[in-house]
Scaffold this motif. Structure first.
Motif, mmCIF file in Angstrom:
data_model
loop_
_atom_site.group_PDB
_atom_site.id
_atom_site.type_symbol
_atom_site.label_atom_id
_atom_site.label_comp_id
_atom_site.label_asym_id
_atom_site.label_seq_id
_atom_site.Cartn_x
_atom_site.Cartn_y
_atom_site.Cartn_z
ATOM 1 N N GLN A 38 4.332 0.620 -6.599
ATOM 2 C CA GLN A 38 3.757 -0.715 -6.317
ATOM 3 C C GLN A 38 3.956 -1.103 -4.846
ATOM 4 O OE1 GLN A 38 1.804 -2.477 -8.250
ATOM 5 N NE2 GLN A 38 2.016 -0.951 -9.872
ATOM 6 N N ILE A 39 5.125 -0.761 -4.304
ATOM 7 C CA ILE A 39 5.390 -1.071 -2.879
ATOM 8 C C ILE A 39 4.370 -0.342 -2.008
ATOM 9 C CG2 ILE A 39 7.038 -0.743 -0.962
ATOM 10 C CD1 ILE A 39 9.279 -0.911 -3.170
ATOM 11 N N MET A 40 4.115 0.933 -2.347
ATOM 12 C CA MET A 40 3.166 1.707 -1.540
ATOM 13 C C MET A 40 1.750 1.152 -1.676
ATOM 14 S SD MET A 40 5.070 3.537 0.170
ATOM 15 C CE MET A 40 3.725 4.087 1.196
ATOM 16 N N LYS A 41 1.438 0.622 -2.859
ATOM 17 C CA LYS A 41 0.095 0.030 -3.033
ATOM 18 C C LYS A 41 -0.042 -1.211 -2.139
ATOM 19 C CE LYS A 41 -1.084 2.013 -7.445
ATOM 20 N NZ LYS A 41 -0.884 1.995 -8.870
ATOM 21 N N ILE A 42 1.027 -2.009 -2.082
ATOM 22 C CA ILE A 42 0.993 -3.201 -1.215
ATOM 23 C C ILE A 42 0.850 -2.773 0.254
ATOM 24 C CG2 ILE A 42 2.391 -5.144 -0.349
ATOM 25 C CD1 ILE A 42 3.633 -5.297 -3.216
ATOM 26 N N ALA A 43 1.664 -1.777 0.645
ATOM 27 C CA ALA A 43 1.646 -1.324 2.052
ATOM 28 C C ALA A 43 0.281 -0.748 2.408
ATOM 29 C CB ALA A 43 2.745 -0.280 2.271
ATOM 30 N N SER A 44 -0.294 -0.004 1.458
ATOM 31 C CA SER A 44 -1.583 0.633 1.670
ATOM 32 C C SER A 44 -2.673 -0.422 1.827
ATOM 33 C CB SER A 44 -1.847 1.471 0.425
ATOM 34 O OG SER A 44 -2.564 2.579 0.711
ATOM 35 N N ASP A 45 -2.600 -1.384 0.935
ATOM 36 C CA ASP A 45 -3.547 -2.494 0.938
ATOM 37 C C ASP A 45 -3.549 -3.243 2.272
ATOM 38 O OD1 ASP A 45 -5.292 -3.729 -0.676
ATOM 39 O OD2 ASP A 45 -3.889 -5.250 -1.428
ATOM 40 N N LEU A 46 -2.335 -3.497 2.784
ATOM 41 C CA LEU A 46 -2.209 -4.298 4.010
ATOM 42 C C LEU A 46 -2.120 -3.414 5.260
ATOM 43 C CD1 LEU A 46 0.397 -6.887 2.639
ATOM 44 C CD2 LEU A 46 -2.036 -7.274 3.006
ATOM 45 N N ASN A 47 -2.166 -2.079 5.031
ATOM 46 C CA ASN A 47 -2.067 -1.113 6.141
ATOM 47 C C ASN A 47 -0.789 -1.314 6.970
ATOM 48 O OD1 ASN A 47 -3.097 1.119 7.326
ATOM 49 N ND2 ASN A 47 -4.439 0.032 8.755
ATOM 50 N N ILE A 48 0.337 -1.374 6.262
ATOM 51 C CA ILE A 48 1.629 -1.611 6.924
ATOM 52 C C ILE A 48 2.451 -0.322 6.941
ATOM 53 C CG2 ILE A 48 3.845 -2.828 6.682
ATOM 54 C CD1 ILE A 48 2.459 -5.123 5.536
ATOM 55 N N PRO A 49 3.083 0.021 8.060
ATOM 56 C CA PRO A 49 3.943 1.204 8.108
ATOM 57 C C PRO A 49 5.127 1.114 7.141
ATOM 58 C CG PRO A 49 3.483 0.417 10.316
ATOM 59 C CD PRO A 49 2.958 -0.622 9.359
#
Ligand SMILES: Cc1cc2nc3c(=O)[nH]c(=O)nc-3n(C[C@H](O)[C@H](O)[C@H](O)COP(=O)(O)OP(=O)(O)OC[C@H]3O[C@@H](n4cnc5c(N)ncnc54)[C@H](O)[C@@H]3O)c2cc1C
Length: 465
Positions: A61-72
């Motif tokens: 889920q964390i990676m989905k959020i990061a992916s969504d917002l394009n965050i390192p």
């Protein structure tokens, strides 16, 4: 609020909703460094939120959020790395694996351990040692390293001479891709030729391709008893020259470690323990194993004979468990004892038979340049470490001398058929050096692989490539 800050604040509220406030850390000070000599960090690197997931689903889920917002995203294991792999290089999310610390199973029928990636090496050893007759041989010096960190660093350690490195023990992985997808690679299997070997691509990938959440490791039957030999020599040349002869003798020791006497003193200072022999300028520490005392004595005698042929001043044999543990502890904490004075610790890897030439040429060059370099470490597998020290020089002087020495060490390594790092990895600190030493084609292939796993480049940016 600038663009980065506002995206991060959106991420923080979504992460808080996912994990709860207590598993978020907004003051990241303890997560900005690893054990690499501290580089100066740009202020922006502090603009990170640390999250502590407890399950693979949460990592996903964390990676989905990061992916969504394009965050390192930067993954952190035990933070014991020596190439800056775990440190954030720009604003983003640090995933600390510390809560994923469950040993799932010690399977004594298949001789395998299944554990979450945040289990520490010490935790794993404690669990394995409870089962009579089983062992897990890889032993990089710092037992607070986590299994996930050891896997993606392809860590080695002293026992690699006989038992190899982490790669030889990883048979299965659960991973989370930067997009959040969960994958299982390998399993409780010894052989696997099903297509390309993605599992071994992940081993050594330094947190740049995926997040390791679970690991299946091979265990082996306990090697039996060990003796630890401490062998002082007058000169580094003699000590190091004895190493290929020991390797040729037909005996395969668990470890052959070389140490300058000053390095030993640093290990003594930090442990408060005494090395068994105070003489000589250069020492070997050789660990042998055997099923009974006869085998241990026979192996020790062969090593003693070879060492004396090369001018050993003495050969001391540590037999008791405690005595051997103290010797290993002094050796393991040499780095710690020298850390404050250290510019860099190089871990060039050369063909084992050339290790004497490598060390001798580097020692002469260090003297010529006027920079202090202590040599210690894994002589038996061609991976002696070089700890380059500031020793009272001002910054401009040590920087210039260190660069000269490093260039020299890397060029000798290449000439001898070696590589610039054997176990510490490229991380952040050796990227430029790697670009100079591998071919364009290799670099192209590596970049293409990175793009396939991580098309948006959000996982551990600024590392390796
Ligand atoms: C005193 C001392 C002695 C050492 N001796 C040795 C030695 O003999 N041999 C040796 O090989 N190393 C040695 N090391 C280096 C270090 O212990 C190893 O590199 C170890 O593998 C790092 O593990 P870690 O959990 O601390 O990883 P970290 O330092 O936290 O991270 C290392 C890299 O792994 C990534 N990472 C961590 N966990 C995960 C995960 N679950 N999924 C994806 N990526 C992840 C990080 O992003 C980073 O790129 C030594 C270090 C010290 C301080």
């Amino acid at each position: 609020m600038d663009g980065v800050e506002s995206v991060l604040s959106v991420a923080i509220s979504r992460l808080e909703a996912l994990l709860g406030e207590r598993h978020l850390v907004l003051d990241p000070e303890g997560y900005l460094y690893d054990e690499t000599p501290k580089p100066v960090r740009p202020e922006a690197c502090r603009n990170v939120v640390v999250v502590k997931p407890g399950t693979t689903e949460e990592v996903s889920q964390i990676m989905k959020i990061a992916s969504d917002l394009n965050i390192p995203v930067f993954v952190r294991g035990g933070g014991t790395g020596l190439s800056g792999g775990a440190i954030p290089t720009r604003p983003g999310i640090v995933i600390s694996m510390e809560r994923m610390n469950r040993i799932v199973e010690i399977d004594d029928k298949n001789l395998m351990a299944v554990c979450e990636a945040g289990v520490t090496l010490r935790q794993l050893l404690d669990s394995v040692e409870k089962i009579p007759g089983l062992s897990f041989p890889p032993h990089p010096g710092d037992e607070s390293a986590q299994i996930g960190g050891l896997v993606v660093s392809n860590a080695g350690g002293a026992r690699a001479v006989k038992y190899g490195v982490m790669r030889n023990y990883v048979v299965g992985l659960e991973i989370v891709l930067p997009t959040g997808e969960i994958l299982n690679l390998g399993g409780k299997i010894i052989k696997n030729t099903t297509g390309y070997d993605l599992l071994h691509l992940v081993v050594g990938s330094q947190g740049t391709l995926c997040i390791v959440t679970k690991v299946i490791l091979r265990l082996i039957p306990e090697p039996g008893a060990t003796y630890t030999l401490v062998i002082p020599f007058e000169s580094a040349e003699n000590a190091i020259r004895a190493v290929p002869e020991i390797l040729k003798s037909g005996i395969v020791p668990l470890a052959i470690e070389y140490m300058d006497i000053e390095a030993i003193r640093a290990g003594e200072a930090v442990t408060g323990k005494k090395w068994p022999h105070g003489g000589g300028n250069a020492h070997l520490m050789v660990i042998v194993d055997g099923v009974d005392e006869d085998e241990l004595i026979q192996k020790s005698e062969v090593i003693e004979r070879i060492s004396r042929d090369y001018g050993a001043l003495d050969v001391l044999v540590g037999i008791g468990r405690r005595e051997q543990r103290d010797i290993l502890e002094i050796r393991s904490l040499i780095y710690e004892g020298l850390k404050d004075e250290t510019i860099e610790v190089l871990d060039v890897s050369v063909p084992p038979a050339t290790i004497a030439e490598f060390v001798e040429r580097c020692q002469k060059e260090a003297e010529r340049i006027g920079v202090k370099v202590l040599h210690f470490g894994h002589a038996g597998d061609g991976n002696v470490h070089q700890q380059v020290l500031k020793s009272g020089m001002d910054e401009s002087e040590w920087k210039e001398k260190y660069m000269k020495f490093k260039e020299f060490a890397f060029s000798v390594a290449r000439e001898l058929g070696g590589v610039i790092t054997g176990e510490h990895g490229i991380g952040e600190v050796k990227k430029e050096d790697m670009f100079k030493t591998i071919s364009q084609k290799e670099l192209e292939l590596m970049r293409a692989i990175k793009r396939v796993f991580d098309p948006n480049g959000i996982l551990n940016p600024g590392k390796v490539l």
